[in-house]
Every structure is written in C-alpha cells, then in structure tokens.
Design a protein around this motif. Structure first.
Motif, PDB file in Angstrom:
ATOM      1  N   GLY A 295       0.794  -1.231   0.000  1.00  0.00           N
ATOM      2  CA  GLY A 295       0.000   0.000   0.000  1.00  0.00           C
ATOM      3  C   GLY A 295       0.817   1.267   0.000  1.00  0.00           C
ATOM      4  O   GLY A 295       1.946   1.310   0.501  1.00  0.00           O
ATOM      5  N   ASN A 296       0.240   2.312  -0.615  1.00  0.00           N
ATOM      6  CA  ASN A 296       0.747   3.658  -0.419  1.00  0.00           C
ATOM      7  C   ASN A 296       2.207   3.895  -0.821  1.00  0.00           C
ATOM      8  O   ASN A 296       3.066   4.173   0.009  1.00  0.00           O
ATOM      9  CB  ASN A 296       0.566   4.026   1.069  1.00  0.00           C
ATOM     10  N   LEU A 297       2.505   3.760  -2.110  1.00  0.00           N
ATOM     11  CA  LEU A 297       3.833   4.114  -2.605  1.00  0.00           C
ATOM     12  C   LEU A 297       3.690   5.296  -3.558  1.00  0.00           C
ATOM     13  O   LEU A 297       3.122   5.168  -4.634  1.00  0.00           O
ATOM     14  CB  LEU A 297       4.458   2.928  -3.345  1.00  0.00           C
ATOM     15  N   HIS A 298       4.216   6.444  -3.107  1.00  0.00           N
ATOM     16  CA  HIS A 298       4.059   7.649  -3.923  1.00  0.00           C
ATOM     17  C   HIS A 298       5.163   7.774  -4.941  1.00  0.00           C
ATOM     18  O   HIS A 298       6.280   7.337  -4.719  1.00  0.00           O
ATOM     19  CB  HIS A 298       4.082   8.893  -3.026  1.00  0.00           C
ATOM     20  N   LYS A 299       4.858   8.449  -6.059  1.00  0.00           N
ATOM     21  CA  LYS A 299       5.876   8.811  -7.022  1.00  0.00           C
ATOM     22  C   LYS A 299       6.773   9.872  -6.414  1.00  0.00           C
ATOM     23  O   LYS A 299       6.359  10.640  -5.539  1.00  0.00           O
ATOM     24  CB  LYS A 299       5.218   9.417  -8.276  1.00  0.00           C
ATOM     25  N   GLY A 300       8.011   9.941  -6.920  1.00  0.00           N
ATOM     26  CA  GLY A 300       8.882  11.041  -6.493  1.00  0.00           C
ATOM     27  C   GLY A 300      10.190  10.550  -5.924  1.00  0.00           C
ATOM     28  O   GLY A 300      10.270   9.444  -5.380  1.00  0.00           O
ATOM     29  N   LEU A 301      11.221  11.408  -6.048  1.00  0.00           N
ATOM     30  CA  LEU A 301      12.546  11.039  -5.549  1.00  0.00           C
ATOM     31  C   LEU A 301      12.638  11.259  -4.046  1.00  0.00           C
ATOM     32  O   LEU A 301      11.747  11.859  -3.437  1.00  0.00           O
ATOM     33  CB  LEU A 301      13.611  11.859  -6.280  1.00  0.00           C
ATOM     34  N   ASN A 302      13.775  10.798  -3.495  1.00  0.00           N
ATOM     35  CA  ASN A 302      14.013  10.922  -2.049  1.00  0.00           C
ATOM     36  C   ASN A 302      13.801  12.343  -1.564  1.00  0.00           C
ATOM     37  O   ASN A 302      14.468  13.261  -2.051  1.00  0.00           O
ATOM     38  CB  ASN A 302      15.480  10.600  -1.725  1.00  0.00           C
ATOM     39  N   PRO A 303      12.901  12.560  -0.594  1.00  0.00           N
ATOM     40  CA  PRO A 303      12.841  13.884   0.033  1.00  0.00           C
ATOM     41  C   PRO A 303      14.057  14.082   0.945  1.00  0.00           C
ATOM     42  O   PRO A 303      14.647  13.117   1.432  1.00  0.00           O
ATOM     43  CB  PRO A 303      11.555  13.832   0.846  1.00  0.00           C
ATOM     44  N   ILE A 304      14.437  15.361   1.137  1.00  0.00           N
ATOM     45  CA  ILE A 304      15.575  15.650   2.022  1.00  0.00           C
ATOM     46  C   ILE A 304      15.154  15.403   3.470  1.00  0.00           C
ATOM     47  O   ILE A 304      14.064  15.805   3.885  1.00  0.00           O
ATOM     48  CB  ILE A 304      16.052  17.097   1.824  1.00  0.00           C
ATOM     49  N   LEU A 406      10.329   7.616 -10.055  1.00  0.00           N
ATOM     50  CA  LEU A 406       9.623   8.696 -10.752  1.00  0.00           C
ATOM     51  C   LEU A 406       8.344   8.214 -11.426  1.00  0.00           C
ATOM     52  O   LEU A 406       7.349   8.937 -11.473  1.00  0.00           O
ATOM     53  CB  LEU A 406      10.550   9.342 -11.788  1.00  0.00           C
ATOM     54  N   PHE A 407       8.405   6.957 -11.937  1.00  0.00           N
ATOM     55  CA  PHE A 407       7.253   6.559 -12.754  1.00  0.00           C
ATOM     56  C   PHE A 407       6.521   5.304 -12.298  1.00  0.00           C
ATOM     57  O   PHE A 407       5.312   5.207 -12.468  1.00  0.00           O
ATOM     58  CB  PHE A 407       7.714   6.358 -14.205  1.00  0.00           C
ATOM     59  N   LEU A 408       7.253   4.334 -11.728  1.00  0.00           N
ATOM     60  CA  LEU A 408       6.622   3.036 -11.511  1.00  0.00           C
ATOM     61  C   LEU A 408       6.175   2.771 -10.089  1.00  0.00           C
ATOM     62  O   LEU A 408       5.427   1.821  -9.848  1.00  0.00           O
ATOM     63  CB  LEU A 408       7.578   1.908 -11.941  1.00  0.00           C
ATOM     64  N   ALA A 409       6.641   3.588  -9.135  1.00  0.00           N
ATOM     65  CA  ALA A 409       6.404   3.272  -7.723  1.00  0.00           C
ATOM     66  C   ALA A 409       4.960   2.871  -7.406  1.00  0.00           C
ATOM     67  O   ALA A 409       4.736   1.848  -6.748  1.00  0.00           O
ATOM     68  CB  ALA A 409       6.862   4.437  -6.852  1.00  0.00           C
ATOM     69  N   PRO A 410       3.957   3.633  -7.843  1.00  0.00           N
ATOM     70  CA  PRO A 410       2.586   3.297  -7.439  1.00  0.00           C
ATOM     71  C   PRO A 410       2.178   1.880  -7.835  1.00  0.00           C
ATOM     72  O   PRO A 410       1.354   1.257  -7.150  1.00  0.00           O
ATOM     73  CB  PRO A 410       1.739   4.332  -8.181  1.00  0.00           C
ATOM     74  N   LEU A 411       2.762   1.379  -8.950  1.00  0.00           N
ATOM     75  CA  LEU A 411       2.409   0.021  -9.375  1.00  0.00           C
ATOM     76  C   LEU A 411       2.716  -1.001  -8.302  1.00  0.00           C
ATOM     77  O   LEU A 411       2.033  -2.010  -8.159  1.00  0.00           O
ATOM     78  CB  LEU A 411       3.167  -0.351 -10.651  1.00  0.00           C
ATOM     79  N   PHE A 412       3.803  -0.730  -7.531  1.00  0.00           N
ATOM     80  CA  PHE A 412       4.220  -1.720  -6.539  1.00  0.00           C
ATOM     81  C   PHE A 412       3.382  -1.646  -5.266  1.00  0.00           C
ATOM     82  O   PHE A 412       3.597  -2.413  -4.344  1.00  0.00           O
ATOM     83  CB  PHE A 412       5.706  -1.547  -6.221  1.00  0.00           C
ATOM     84  N   SER A 413       2.438  -0.717  -5.214  1.00  0.00           N
ATOM     85  CA  SER A 413       1.566  -0.633  -4.029  1.00  0.00           C
ATOM     86  C   SER A 413       0.795  -1.928  -3.829  1.00  0.00           C
ATOM     87  O   SER A 413       0.407  -2.271  -2.720  1.00  0.00           O
ATOM     88  CB  SER A 413       0.547   0.495  -4.194  1.00  0.00           C
ATOM     89  N   TYR A 414       0.571  -2.645  -4.921  1.00  0.00           N
ATOM     90  CA  TYR A 414      -0.217  -3.879  -4.818  1.00  0.00           C
ATOM     91  C   TYR A 414       0.613  -5.086  -4.362  1.00  0.00           C
ATOM     92  O   TYR A 414       0.077  -6.170  -4.232  1.00  0.00           O
ATOM     93  CB  TYR A 414      -0.886  -4.184  -6.159  1.00  0.00           C
ATOM     94  N   THR A 415       1.939  -4.872  -4.143  1.00  0.00           N
ATOM     95  CA  THR A 415       2.765  -6.006  -3.725  1.00  0.00           C
ATOM     96  C   THR A 415       2.165  -6.646  -2.478  1.00  0.00           C
ATOM     97  O   THR A 415       1.994  -5.974  -1.458  1.00  0.00           O
ATOM     98  CB  THR A 415       4.198  -5.542  -3.399  1.00  0.00           C
ATOM     99  N   PRO A 416       1.841  -7.937  -2.523  1.00  0.00           N
ATOM    100  CA  PRO A 416       1.265  -8.547  -1.327  1.00  0.00           C
ATOM    101  C   PRO A 416       2.337  -8.810  -0.272  1.00  0.00           C
ATOM    102  O   PRO A 416       3.475  -9.137  -0.622  1.00  0.00           O
ATOM    103  CB  PRO A 416       0.705  -9.876  -1.833  1.00  0.00           C
ATOM    104  N   LEU A 417       1.976  -8.652   0.992  1.00  0.00           N
ATOM    105  CA  LEU A 417       2.928  -8.920   2.081  1.00  0.00           C
ATOM    106  C   LEU A 417       3.434 -10.346   1.997  1.00  0.00           C
ATOM    107  O   LEU A 417       4.590 -10.628   2.306  1.00  0.00           O
ATOM    108  CB  LEU A 417       2.246  -8.679   3.431  1.00  0.00           C
ATOM    109  N   VAL A 418       2.572 -11.251   1.574  1.00  0.00           N
ATOM    110  CA  VAL A 418       2.963 -12.659   1.544  1.00  0.00           C
ATOM    111  C   VAL A 418       4.081 -12.881   0.525  1.00  0.00           C
ATOM    112  O   VAL A 418       4.982 -13.694   0.746  1.00  0.00           O
ATOM    113  CB  VAL A 418       1.736 -13.551   1.265  1.00  0.00           C
ATOM    114  N   ALA A 419       4.095 -12.105  -0.558  1.00  0.00           N
ATOM    115  CA  ALA A 419       5.182 -12.238  -1.529  1.00  0.00           C
ATOM    116  C   ALA A 419       6.491 -11.780  -0.907  1.00  0.00           C
ATOM    117  O   ALA A 419       7.539 -12.415  -1.073  1.00  0.00           O
ATOM    118  CB  ALA A 419       4.879 -11.401  -2.769  1.00  0.00           C
ATOM    119  N   LEU A 420       6.419 -10.673  -0.156  1.00  0.00           N
ATOM    120  CA  LEU A 420       7.623 -10.191   0.511  1.00  0.00           C
ATOM    121  C   LEU A 420       8.142 -11.225   1.490  1.00  0.00           C
ATOM    122  O   LEU A 420       9.345 -11.493   1.571  1.00  0.00           O
ATOM    123  CB  LEU A 420       7.324  -8.879   1.240  1.00  0.00           C
TER     124      LEU A 420
END
Lengths: 642, 642
Positions: A295-304, A406-420
């Motif tokens: 859940g909840n992976l935003h686009k964007g580079l490392n904030p300071i 920058l572009f793909l992060a939100p796609l990985f929001s669906y990563t299931p915990l069980v896969a991790l």
C-alpha cells in the motif's frame, strides 16, 4: 653446501645498541594501522602526480573512469539492470523488516548507490539494505519508540541511526581502525547469520499465515508463541500463495546453484514473484478475503531528511547503540564480501578505504531519507555473476531506481505482504550454512563453540546479546592464546643439527643434563607466571625421572615480543635456577626481545656469553663447562642409534 | 658433530594422524588450569597416603605442624609480637579510612589471622587490612549509603561486601581461575598503588589539619578543594603534632632501609606514635583546643555478625561491586607478595590455594565483625624480616590481638586522629615508586602508559575507573600483540645453515628468487587479514626492487596455534600466489598447527612435498625446481662474501 660450525667461525648474536624509540614507534604504527602500505604508490611521484594519485586514492572513480570504455559499459549495464530488478523487491521487503514505510527501502537503493559509485574501491560490491541489520534496527529502536504508536518519530530515529553509522564507519576508516572489524571472526559471523536467518524466517510466518497480531520481540520462543497463540487468525489462502511463491524461489535458487550460467533466473525470480503477486492482489482486491498489500507508494525522488535527524538526549542511547552495532555488522559484511570477490580476481580491496566509502554513503543517505545500506552478499554475488566490470553497475542501478521512483512506484503498491515474506524467507534460508558449521566442528572445536554461541544467543536471547557473547568468547580465546602460550621441550633429531618438539617427533631426544625448551608467543604480564611454572615443572619432571638437569636452554625463536613483566619473569627464573645450581642460556632472541633485554640490563645479569644464535651452539657451550665424559657418552649413544 | 644433510638422510615432517580430541582437550585444560601440576605428589601414593596428602594439601597446617619445634616457635613468637604492634595502629587507621568504627579494625586482625594460620600456604604472609581496599569500600558503599547518616546499615553492608569478597575469592580458587589475577599487570598495580597513595595522603590532610567538614569524594581536585575551602578550620596545634609524628615515622623508615637489621625500629614506630599520642591526648583532654581522638573502644572479642549480612536487592549492586573489585585487588596484593617472598627463599606458592585461604578468611571474618583482609605488603615484609618460619606467627598475632581486645582496648580510645593520619601518610608515601615508573619508561613505553593511566585515573577520576582504564589498556595491548604479530624476512647467515631476521642481522641475505618469511604467534581470526597483507607486501617490495619472487617459504616455527580462519588465510595466500605463479612452502609446522592443516585438508591442497622440517631443506627443494644457474650464481656470490 656450507655448514654451520660454531668452533671454526662462530656466528654471534648481534648486540648492537637498541633502535631509537622513534624508529620502533614508527614501525609499530605502520604495522598496526598501515599494514597494506597504501602510500607505496606515491613514493616516487612529482608533486602534481602526487596530487593526482591522492585524488584517485580517495575518490576511486577518477581512477577507473578515464579507462572506461563502451565494452565495459555493456557489461555494467546488464549487471546494473539485473541488480535493479533485485533491489526493488529486496528494498520493499527489508524496509518492512525494519518497520519503516516500504518506499524508504526503494530510496535506499538510489542515493547510496550513487555515492558508492564515486567513492567505492571494490568493483563487485552492489549497494543495498540488509536483512539482519534491518531487524536489528527495528529491535533496538523499537524498544524505545514503538513504530506503531509514533511512526514519524520512529522513522526519524532510524535516519539518525543511519547517520551515526555513517559517521562511525567513516571515522573508523580515517583512523585506520579496520583492525576492529578483524575482531569479528568468521565463526561469529557464520553463527550470527544463521541465527538471524532463523528468527527472520520465523517472523515471516506472520506474513505467510496472514496473522495480524504479533510480538515485537525477536527470539524464537516469543515468535513461535505469538504465531500459535493467534491460530484463529491463520488464513489458508495466504499460506497457499506464500508456499507457492517460496517453492518457486527456492527452485530457481537451486537451479542457479546447479548451473551457474542461469544465475539470472534466481536474480529475476523475486521480481517475478512481486509482479505475479501484484497482479493477483489487483484482481482479488474486491473479494472478501483480500490479500494484505504494501500500500501507499508515492511517485517522487528521495525527500531531504537532514532536518529530521534527532539527537535528543532521550533517544540518543538507542540510536547510538543501533548505529554502532549495525555499523560494525554492515562493515563486516560489506568488506568481507568485497574482499572475497576481489581475491577470486587476484585484486586487492583496501578495507579502510571501503569503510570511508560506506561511511559517506550512509551519511549522505541519512540526509536523503535512506536508512542503513552496505554491500549485501546476495546482491553483490548477482552483480559479480552478471559480469560487472566497475562500480558503474551501481550507477546503472541508481538510474534504474530513479526511473522506478519517478514513474513506476505506485504500481508496486499492490505487492502482497505474503510475496515479501516468501522473498525474505528464501533469501534467509541460504544464510544458514550447516556445512560451514560442520567444517568448524571438525577442524576446531572452540571455533565451533563461538559459532554456536552466536547462533543460539541470537535465536534465543536477542541479536545484540548473541553477537556480544560470541565476540566475548572469541576475545577470551585470543586472551587464552596469550595467557597460555604453547611451549615445548626440544630434542635433537638423529643425524642432524635440528632440535624439534619431542612430543611431535618421538625420535628426538634431549642431550643428558640439558633441558631445551622452546617458548612461543610474546612473554608478558598475562603469561609470565605461567611460563615460570611451566619451566619449573619440566625441571621437576626431569628430576623426578632421575635425570639431573644442569643446563636450561630457552629457545626464544618464537618469542616476538616481551614486556617488563616478561623480562622480570626471565630474571626470576634465572635467580631460581641459580639457587638450584642450574645454568640458564638464551637461544636466538629476536630483535625486539634482545633490545628490551639490553635496556633492562637482563643481558648484563645473564652475561653475553650465555646468549646464543642457535641451539647447537648453546648445547656445545654447555658441554664445554660440563664433565666431558657425559658428552662422550651421549655422542656414543647417538651414533649407536644412527 | 653430526651435521644435517638433507640429501643423504632427509628428516621428514611427521604426518602421523592427529591426536584425538579428548587428548588435546585434556592437555589444554591441564595447561590452562593446572600449570603448576598440584597433584603430582599424589601420583604414587596408597589410598591412605593419598587421603593424608589431600588433607595436607587443602589444610596446610597439617603439613607444617608435625615438624614444628621450639626453635621455630621462638622465631615465630618474635615475628608475631612485632606484627601485633603494627596491627593495632594499622587496624585503627584503616578502619577510619573505611569509615567504620575503629574497633572493627582490631577485630579484623584476630579472626582472619586464625583462619589463615590454618589454611594459608605461604610462610611469610601476615594477615591484615589494607589502605587501598579500605578506601575503595568507603567510596563504593558510601555512594549508596552514607556512613554518617546510617552508620549501622553502612557497617552491615561493609560486612556483606567482605562476605562477597570471600565467596568470590574462594570460588576463583576452587575453579582454578588464578589466571584472572594474571591479567592485573605489574604496571597496573604500580600505577594504581601510586595513585591510591596520593589520594589517601591528601585525605589525611583532614586529620593532620584538624578539618572537620570534608568531602566524601576521593579524587585529588575534590579533596584539595575541600581542604582549602575550610581554611578557617585549620588547627596549627594539630598540624605541628602531626608533622612531628610524620617526620619521626619517615626517619625510622629511612633508618630501617639503610640498615636492614634495624627493621624493628620502623615496625615499632607506629605503636610508639600511638602511645605518645594517647599520652598527649590524655594530658590535654581538658584544654580548650583538645585533640580529636578515636574514642569509644570497648573491651571484648568480636561479636558474631552473620545475622547482619544484608543481601537486600537495593544495596546488592554496591556490595557486589565493592566485594568483587576489592577481592581482585586484595588477591593481587596478597598473592604477589606471598610469591615474591617465596621466590627469595626458592619456595613455591600455589596461587589457587592461596585464593581459597583468603576466601575462607574473609567469609569467616565477615561472620565475626571483620571487614576485608588480605596479606598487606608492609606487614608481610615486617613478618619476613622478623624471621618468621611458619604461619604460626599469624597465630601469635591473633593471640596478641585477643589479649588486646580483652584487656587493653579502652586504652587506645585516646589515640589522636592526627597520629593515625601520620601513620597512614608515612605508609602511603612508601607506595609511590617513581624508580619503578622510571624503569618502565626506560624499558617499555607502553607499560609506562598503562602505569600512568592507572595513576592519573585513580588520582583524578576514581579508583575503580582508574583501575579499569589501566586494565583495559593492558588488554588492548595483549590483543594488539595477537592482532599484529611480528613477522620478519629471513636471510641466510654467511657460512652457516642458519636463517635469521634480515633486519636484526644485516649480513643475512635471502637466496635469489626465494622469499623466506618467519611468522610469529598464533595465526587466527584477529590477524589473518594482517598476515595476508604482510606477505603480499613483502612480495610487492621485492618485485619493486627488481627481484623476481618464485618461492615463498613460510617458517611456522613460532606459530604455536592456528584456528579455522588462520588456515583459510594460508589457503587464500596459496591461491593468490598460484595466480602469480609463485610456489609456497611451509617450514616446520608445530604439532597443533600440522594437525589442523591435516584435518582441514590444507595439507592435501599444498601437497605433503611442500612441507619441510627446516628452512635449508625447503631452500634446497626450491632450487631443484628452479633454474640451476641461478643457484650457482648465489653460491658463488656467497663464497665471495665469506
């Protein structure tokens, strides 16, 4: 062949005046802090050349970039892409293990990899987060601030710990204290990794079984208790999916191990699992038994994050502890791995330089929302097998991560915990090295105990306690080595001038009236009493067996160093032997030992004529003073044997 | 003289199968815990004889009492009376230092002396309290419970600490852990004693100047601050009397040092000071500026105190800390002193047996209102000089103390505090050994640093911190010895078969194409990396100087032990040398090293034909594979030199 004959051309012990204090201090410092002689290459350079070499020394990218070419880049590009596909699932997984937002795991493969590509001297190390340290951070900081109750403060403390790790590592490197890492023995690391793997695997039962109530403790008993107490929460759907993933991952690993050319299969497998998992989660998202996702992976580079570093006195003990312990472990892993791959290619890795690189990587990382990174084994092995040529593969990974963020992060929001969980478990199972432990058992029982102490300490007490117990045991052994140095009684081998351990060579026998003893290791305060007792015991034993001892010859070939207590010990032995009318002789004192003997006037006490260059001379000299018939008897007996 | 000739009759390395684990374990345990072989005397005895010897071993009084005669008793009686006169003022003084009632000091020379007379194995040790430990107890327990606010509880905790000390000491003795005391180096003790002497002397300014408000801290700064802050309380009368006493005491000590026959003068002096002081205090008791006295000494023997031992969890950390630290220091002092006097008479003291004796002495003592006792240096020296023959002199002292307690105690109530201060100061000034420190400075700078660390640590931080810093430094040095073992490059001495350090013997030179290296000390995890770097550096250096290296010969004569990491190091070096087409050979591996090499299959990797018994053989064998002309060139060059 020239032979040594003491009566014709006596070789003398060199009684030159001792070296100056400055000289010995300089040489000792060099051996202690610069054993690899890093400044050798600067010696015959002009000022400009020196400046260039210095820059290249401290910033290795200047060394390899000028020689860089397209052919190398093709290899590095492939390797970089491979490790990027590994970095995404690993980053997310280990961030979960550290109980921080998964996006931090992705950030942590971007900035630190950039820094390492510039400063790192190893060609093969691939930068990333590691499981053991992630868990250790969660354990140490979690005991002070709960990651559930105050996730923001918790995250800031994790950044702070990474910053402290970085400062600590860089300081060790600048102070040339790589020696500290040497004290983490291979046995300790084997046990520690095994124990950590066990507890991390057990923790993954949470994700695998879909349990939502769990313990924050890491030891086996608490974790198993939590798993079985919450039996009612077990979800069989999750378990089935998880087991399928795990079997798939283990199978690809097995395949790669059998056919090293297929290394990319196991390198890609975690990414495949994540993608499959995402698809599964996406299509089942509206069902009743939906799969828990990241859940909840935003686009964007490392904030300071430099402004979030928190050095509040209340939390400082925890962050310091977490920072320093993980710093040492991360260094041990990163340096050992860089070194072992370098050895395969017959190259050298400068441990102290690597420390500086890792240190800066973590300092800069902690200012850009990254947590602790090092050169993890799995990623580095994949990097090596993918044929990386320079640290540029890290650069490729950094760019890959940047694009992902920058572009793909939100796609990985669906990563299931069980896969991790499945990814972590499969990685961890590879870290339990029973063959290694069996090898230790066979070769050295004490090493095996050190390994077991780390393993069981980590599994049943806590990670830091297990590590400390094991290091303590290893140090104890090091101290035992010096407190009880092996000494042996020498005898002459038939038909030679060689004197060897009578226990090792049964045919060696001591000349009558002479007790020849070889001392090993430095003589000093911790073993002075022991050495005195040991010498006296040999004399008593010989006398008990009816052999009169008239001369004690101490072979100091193996005594590399001596302190004031050690010299006092020798003086005491001399005094006690004098009372018993036994003559003492010193054979082959090494440079440093002889210097101290001269400074402390021991040489004057025993007399220069009692110090010999070799055993044979000392034995000869003993007979010159003894009754001649005795020697004749011995010679006859010897020739009889021959 | 038979000479060694490898081609005629090659001596072979003994590749017998390794010893069994049980055998090596037994031999290691023996070396670690029973280096003095205490059970040797029981070996050839019948059961009854064995029982008798065992009893005599554990209770030494049964050993010396049967041989006791009147002539010996006359000596012991004299010595006993002399040490009694010393015990009374010392007992009162040191009890004041420990901030407990002075009568406890007198009790402490009665019961423990009885116990030691039965169990002690040293003939010369005289039992008593010691200044350093007294102050340390006051410091440690006083930080938890004030001796002023709750003197009863404080006293009970002091008894408890003594009990813990006793249990700790006896346990160390039974477990044969005398090895622990070996880690208190002579340098540490010199510095610690000096530092303690300084702070105790400064503390006596309180009594000497008659100050009544004072600090409970022990460091130099706090004490001096307290002395000068309370300038208005200084009493010149007290100061004058104190200085007179001090000068008298120092003069008698000086006299005894110049003429050893007058030892009794300095032994009696403290008693004289006490008697004079009592008389002075008695006659001035009604004046305005009356002298502060000890006060309140009741007649009667030690009351039983076992019911007062206090193991309350609140106070246990303090009592444990006080008990264990003072226990170690007391052991170090008592055993070192017993040993040094025994060496003068060519006798042996069993350190572990002494520990048991000291332990029981303190356990029993703590049940009879005694605090920590050991064998203090001053009293033991007086006992030795008075000609004591057995531990019976302690028995005489015990009887003397008993009579004192029964009949004379109230007389000592008039002892002025200033007299005690003078006695303590004069005793302490003798413990500052600058010559010793200067000797350390001359012979070994690191030992000098260890000594300084203890001295300044004790003087300016606190007693336990000073001790720990110094012990830590000494341990660090021990670890440095093993982490950076001295290795050297060997060369052949002209006209001999001897290979020696080229740095030590300038005329020694290496055969061309061969790099002969002697390693010292065990090879294992802490120095594996270093040794690898060191060997590679020598190869680079030789190659840098234009000398091709074709053979690396490792002389392992000085390597007494090896662990799995050490063997891996050798295997790594072998692998790296193979890549460079350099042959590696092992010379003279010791028993344990060879066993491990065989168990770990290293011998199979390098080949039995590459392991030699002596350097000469290895050099010969190297030439058999090398170009013959090279060798001829070398031989010619050699003969040219000769």
């Amino acid at each position: 062949m020239p032979t040594h004959n003491s009566s014709m051309n006596p070789s003398q012990v060199n009684f030159n005046s001792p070296r100056k204090f400055g000289t010995t201090l300089k040489s000792k410092c060099k051996e202690t802090f610069f054993p690899d002689d890093p400044f050798r290459q600067f010696k015959n350079e002009k000022p400009l050349g020196k400046a260039k070499k210095t820059l290249q020394y401290f910033v290795p990218i200047f060394e390899w970039l000028p020689q860089y070419n397209l052919k190398m880049f093709r290899f590095d590009l492939l390797a970089g892409i491979t490790i990027t596909t590994l970095a995404i699932p690993q980053g997310i997984s280990y961030a979960k293990l550290a109980e921080i937002p998964p996006i931090i795991g992705l950030y942590s493969s971007f900035v630190p990899a950039l820094v390492y590509a510039i400063l790192g001297s190893s060609k093969h190390v691939a930068v990333g987060t590691v499981a053991a340290c992630s868990l250790l951070i969660a354990d140490t900081i979690g005991s002070k601030v709960s990651s559930k109750d105050d996730p923001t403060l918790y995250l800031h403390l994790v950044f702070t710990a990474a910053f402290i790790t970085g400062v600590f590592q860089a300081a060790l490197g600048f102070l040339r204290l790589g020696i500290l890492v040497d004290f983490l023995s291979h046995s300790t690391i084997t046990g520690f990794m095994g124990g950590t793997a066990i507890i991390i695997c057990l923790q993954q039962l949470k994700g695998l079984l879909g349990v939502s109530h769990f313990t924050t403790k890491t030891d086996v008993v608490s974790v198993l208790h939590a798993v079985f107490k919450n039996r009612n929460e077990w979800k069989w759907e999750t378990a089935v999916v998880g087991m399928a993933f795990l079997v798939f991952l283990l199978f690809t690993r097995y395949l790669s191990q059998r056919k090293p050319k297929l290394f990319w299969v196991s390198a890609m497998a975690p990414m495949v699992v994540v993608v499959l998992g995402c698809l599964l989660a996406y299509f089942t998202r509206d069902r009743k038994y939906s799969i828990q996702t990241v859940g909840n992976l935003h686009k964007g580079l490392n904030p300071i994050s430099i402004k979030y570093l928190n050095f509040d006195a209340e939390y400082l003990p925890s962050t310091l502890k977490a920072g320093i312990i993980t710093g040492v472990i991360a260094l041990a892993e990163g340096i050992a791995i860089g070194r072992s791959f370098a050895i395969m290619n017959n190259e050298q890795v400068d441990g102290n330089k690597e420390m500086v690189a890792f240190g800066f990587m973590n300092i800069v990382g902690s200012c850009f929302s990254c947590y602790l990174t090092t050169g993890p084994f799995s990623k580095t092995a994949v990097n090596y097998n993918s044929g990386c040529k320079t640290a540029a593969s890290n650069l490729v990974m950094a760019i890959g991560m940047m694009l992902t963020l920058l572009f793909l992060a939100p796609l990985f929001s669906y990563t299931p915990l069980v896969a991790l969980s499945a990814i972590i478990m499969s990685a961890m199972l590879g870290l339990i090295k029973y063959e290694e432990a069996y090898h230790l058992f066979k070769v050295d029982k004490f090493d095996f105990c050190i390994c077991l102490a780390a393993f069981f300490g980590v599994a049943f007490i806590s990670m830091d306690m297990g590590l400390m117990i094991s290091v303590g045991l290893a140090l104890l052994r090091a101290l035992l080595y010096v407190a009880r140095p092996a000494a042996c009684k020498l005898g002459k081998l038939p038909d030679s001038t060689l004197y060897r351990d009578t226990e090792q060579y049964a045919e060696a026998s001591g000349p009558p009236g002479i007790l020849a003893i070889q001392l090993g290791s430095p003589i000093y305060y911790a073993n002075g009493n022991y050495i005195r007792e040991r010498i006296l015991r040999w004399i008593r034993n010989d006398e008990g067996n009816g052999k009169a001892v008239k001369h004690v010859l101490l072979d100091l070939t193996g005594v590399t160093s001596i302190d004031t207590t050690g010299i006092e010990t020798l003086a005491e032995v001399l005094r006690m032997l004098e009372v018993k009318h036994i003559k003492m002789k010193i054979v082959n004192p090494r440079l440093e030992v002889l210097e101290k003997m001269m400074k402390s006037k021991f040489v004057d006490k025993i007399g220069k004529e009692s110090i010999f260059l070799c055993m044979e001379d000392a034995v000869e000299a003993s007979y010159d003073f003894s009754v001649t018939t005795e020697k004749q008897g011995f010679e006859e007996q010897r020739s009889g044997v021959a």
